[in-house]
Design a protein around this motif. Structure first.
Motif, PDB file in Angstrom:
ATOM      1  N   ARG A  78      54.231  10.970  33.481  1.00 23.78           N
ATOM      2  CA  ARG A  78      54.273   9.509  33.409  1.00 23.78           C
ATOM      3  C   ARG A  78      53.949   9.056  31.995  1.00 23.78           C
ATOM      4  N   CYS A  79      54.446   7.881  31.631  1.00 27.14           N
ATOM      5  CA  CYS A  79      54.047   7.227  30.383  1.00 27.14           C
ATOM      6  C   CYS A  79      53.545   5.824  30.695  1.00 27.14           C
ATOM      7  N   TYR A  80      52.417   5.491  30.093  1.00 28.42           N
ATOM      8  CA  TYR A  80      51.784   4.188  30.266  1.00 28.42           C
ATOM      9  C   TYR A  80      51.836   3.411  28.950  1.00 28.42           C
ATOM     10  N   PRO A  81      52.038   2.104  29.023  1.00 25.28           N
ATOM     11  CA  PRO A  81      51.908   1.288  27.819  1.00 25.28           C
ATOM     12  C   PRO A  81      50.425   1.097  27.494  1.00 25.28           C
ATOM     13  N   GLU A  82      50.122   0.357  26.466  1.00 26.32           N
ATOM     14  CA  GLU A  82      48.726   0.021  26.171  1.00 26.32           C
ATOM     15  C   GLU A  82      48.153  -0.769  27.340  1.00 26.32           C
ATOM     16  N   THR A  83      46.948  -0.419  27.750  1.00 29.57           N
ATOM     17  CA  THR A  83      46.292  -1.074  28.883  1.00 29.57           C
ATOM     18  C   THR A  83      44.880  -1.474  28.505  1.00 29.57           C
ATOM     19  N   THR A  84      44.346  -2.445  29.233  1.00 30.80           N
ATOM     20  CA  THR A  84      42.993  -2.948  28.992  1.00 30.80           C
ATOM     21  C   THR A  84      42.105  -2.647  30.191  1.00 30.80           C
ATOM     22  N   TRP A  85      40.858  -2.261  29.899  1.00 34.77           N
ATOM     23  CA  TRP A  85      39.919  -1.860  30.948  1.00 34.77           C
ATOM     24  C   TRP A  85      38.525  -2.407  30.638  1.00 34.77           C
ATOM     25  N   VAL A  86      37.782  -2.703  31.698  1.00 30.08           N
ATOM     26  CA  VAL A  86      36.348  -2.920  31.532  1.00 30.08           C
ATOM     27  C   VAL A  86      35.699  -1.588  31.847  1.00 30.08           C
ATOM     28  N   GLN A  87      34.823  -1.085  30.928  1.00 29.15           N
ATOM     29  CA  GLN A  87      34.412   0.308  30.960  1.00 29.15           C
ATOM     30  C   GLN A  87      32.913   0.494  30.754  1.00 29.15           C
ATOM     31  N   THR A  88      32.438   1.626  31.227  1.00 25.36           N
ATOM     32  CA  THR A  88      31.083   2.074  30.940  1.00 25.36           C
ATOM     33  C   THR A  88      31.088   3.600  30.899  1.00 25.36           C
ATOM     34  N   THR A  89      30.040   4.192  30.344  1.00 23.27           N
ATOM     35  CA  THR A  89      30.003   5.645  30.174  1.00 23.27           C
ATOM     36  C   THR A  89      28.658   6.219  30.603  1.00 23.27           C
ATOM     37  N   MET A  90      28.664   7.534  30.824  1.00 22.83           N
ATOM     38  CA  MET A  90      27.426   8.257  31.093  1.00 22.83           C
ATOM     39  C   MET A  90      27.660   9.742  30.850  1.00 22.83           C
ATOM     40  N   ASN A  91      26.578  10.467  30.592  1.00 25.80           N
ATOM     41  CA  ASN A  91      26.614  11.927  30.536  1.00 25.80           C
ATOM     42  C   ASN A  91      26.068  12.475  31.844  1.00 25.80           C
ATOM     43  N   GLY A  92      26.551  13.661  32.248  1.00 27.89           N
ATOM     44  CA  GLY A  92      26.049  14.242  33.479  1.00 27.89           C
ATOM     45  C   GLY A  92      26.426  15.698  33.633  1.00 27.89           C
ATOM     46  N   ASP A  93      26.014  16.248  34.763  1.00 28.23           N
ATOM     47  CA  ASP A  93      26.243  17.648  35.094  1.00 28.23           C
ATOM     48  C   ASP A  93      27.741  17.921  35.240  1.00 28.23           C
ATOM     49  N   ARG A  94      28.225  18.903  34.529  1.00 28.23           N
ATOM     50  CA  ARG A  94      29.661  19.212  34.562  1.00 28.23           C
ATOM     51  C   ARG A  94      30.134  19.577  35.963  1.00 28.23           C
ATOM     52  N   GLN A  95      29.287  20.220  36.760  1.00 28.99           N
ATOM     53  CA  GLN A  95      29.690  20.694  38.073  1.00 28.99           C
ATOM     54  C   GLN A  95      29.494  19.660  39.176  1.00 28.99           C
ATOM     55  N   ASN A  96      28.735  18.612  38.895  1.00 33.86           N
ATOM     56  CA  ASN A  96      28.511  17.610  39.946  1.00 33.86           C
ATOM     57  C   ASN A  96      28.018  16.310  39.323  1.00 33.86           C
ATOM     58  N   LEU A  97      28.928  15.583  38.707  1.00 41.35           N
ATOM     59  CA  LEU A  97      28.577  14.309  38.104  1.00 41.35           C
ATOM     60  C   LEU A  97      28.768  13.205  39.135  1.00 41.35           C
ATOM     61  N   LYS A  98      27.682  12.570  39.525  1.00 48.16           N
ATOM     62  CA  LYS A  98      27.730  11.488  40.511  1.00 48.16           C
ATOM     63  C   LYS A  98      27.926  10.177  39.753  1.00 48.16           C
ATOM     64  N   TYR A  99      29.106   9.568  39.915  1.00 48.88           N
ATOM     65  CA  TYR A  99      29.418   8.406  39.095  1.00 48.88           C
ATOM     66  C   TYR A  99      29.152   7.076  39.788  1.00 48.88           C
ATOM     67  N   TYR A 100      28.336   7.085  40.843  1.00 47.02           N
ATOM     68  CA  TYR A 100      28.028   5.854  41.574  1.00 47.02           C
ATOM     69  C   TYR A 100      27.384   4.808  40.666  1.00 47.02           C
ATOM     70  N   THR A 101      26.505   5.267  39.745  1.00 45.16           N
ATOM     71  CA  THR A 101      25.822   4.332  38.843  1.00 45.16           C
ATOM     72  C   THR A 101      26.835   3.582  37.986  1.00 45.16           C
ATOM     73  N   MET A 102      27.828   4.281  37.447  1.00 43.32           N
ATOM     74  CA  MET A 102      28.856   3.627  36.655  1.00 43.32           C
ATOM     75  C   MET A 102      29.640   2.618  37.499  1.00 43.32           C
ATOM     76  N   PHE A 103      29.990   3.019  38.708  1.00 41.12           N
ATOM     77  CA  PHE A 103      30.748   2.139  39.584  1.00 41.12           C
ATOM     78  C   PHE A 103      29.971   0.857  39.861  1.00 41.12           C
ATOM     79  N   GLN A 104      28.686   0.984  40.115  1.00 40.34           N
ATOM     80  CA  GLN A 104      27.873  -0.187  40.428  1.00 40.34           C
ATOM     81  C   GLN A 104      27.810  -1.162  39.259  1.00 40.34           C
TER      82      GLN A 104
END
Length: 249
Positions: A78-104
């Motif tokens: 697939r190819c996507y044009p330029e897109t806009t997002w509201v974003q946040t980041t975090m570091n975590g365990d490579r084998q089990n990163l729980k991203y609930y905090t970012m979602f909230q």
């Protein structure tokens, strides 16, 4: 069927029972929406966007080709044009990163609690998570909610310092789709990333960018039981200027 019956009861209980002219219309509307949320309607949309976006706004994209690796594996370019997002980041365990905090954090933004206009914003799809390695045990993950083009100029600024509105440059990606629940970045996520990469190699496709990490796109609420749709993606190395019409295929 038990789950659907339970939802029916909830809808009936949540509706005030005094007589009103539109009582049954409202009740049936709530019932239809609840069942649709659980089942996950696969019908085609009139606007041409994919069924797995359901009733949500989602980015336009162009399907360049479909790569059939074997009877059980098909990969989409697939190819996507330029897109806009509201974003946040975090570091975590490579084998089990729980991203609930970012979602909230992002959910609080669209629920008016944490944007400067105190406006409620409609949910979009997908929830996109981009993952890059920090070291052998840790990854950096960036989660984003899509901002539709029509709302880019009016989207309210986040009030949290760790939530920002930003753009993604035009990109082409290889995509592998699968069902079920994917609520964390865990062994199931990496297994599907490996299926995608191994499938590309088997098909003789080597122009994906290993250093760019991987992406996960989730299109469903936790309440959807059937017809769930998840995607893992890897970035294609740019070979020429990417031009994408604003029309999904």
């Amino acid at each position: 069927m038990r789950l659907i019956a339970f939802i029916v009861v909830l809808c009936l209980c949540s509706t005030r029972l005094e007589a009103k002219p539109n009582f049954f219309k409202n009740m049936l509307g709530k019932l239809h929406n609840a069942v649709k949320e659980v089942v996950g309607d696969k019908s085609e949309r009139e606007d041409g966007k994919p069924w797995f976006c359901h009733d949500l706004d989602c980015p336009e994209f162009k399907v360049v080709r479909k790569i059939t690796v074997n009877d059980d594996l098909e990969i989409e370019e697939r190819c996507y044009p330029e897109t806009t997002w509201v974003q946040t980041t975090m570091n975590g365990d490579r084998q089990n990163l729980k991203y609930y905090t970012m979602f909230q954090k992002l959910f609080a933004y669209i629920q008016k609690d944490e944007n400067v206009k105190k406006e409620k914003i409609e949910m979009t799809a997908p929830v996109l998570v981009s993952v890059t390695d920090v070291n052998d045990e840790t990854v950096n993950a960036q989660m984003g909610f899509f901002v539709p083009p029509a709302e880019e100029s009016t989207a309210p600024a986040p009030t949290r310092k760790d939530v920002k509105i930003g753009s993604k440059t035009p990109m082409c990606v290889y995509v592998y789709s699968y069902g079920g629940w994917q609520m964390n970045l865990d062994n199931k996520f990496w297994k599907n990333v490996n299926i995608l990469k191994d499938g590309l190699r088997e098909a003789g496709v080597t122009d994906f960018d290993e250093s760019a990490g991987a992406m996960f796109a989730g299109y469903d609420s936790p309440f959807r039981v059937f017809n769930r749709h998840n995607e893992v993606m890897v970035l294609k190395k740019p070979s020429e200027e990417i031009k994408v019409e604003n029309k999904s295929s």
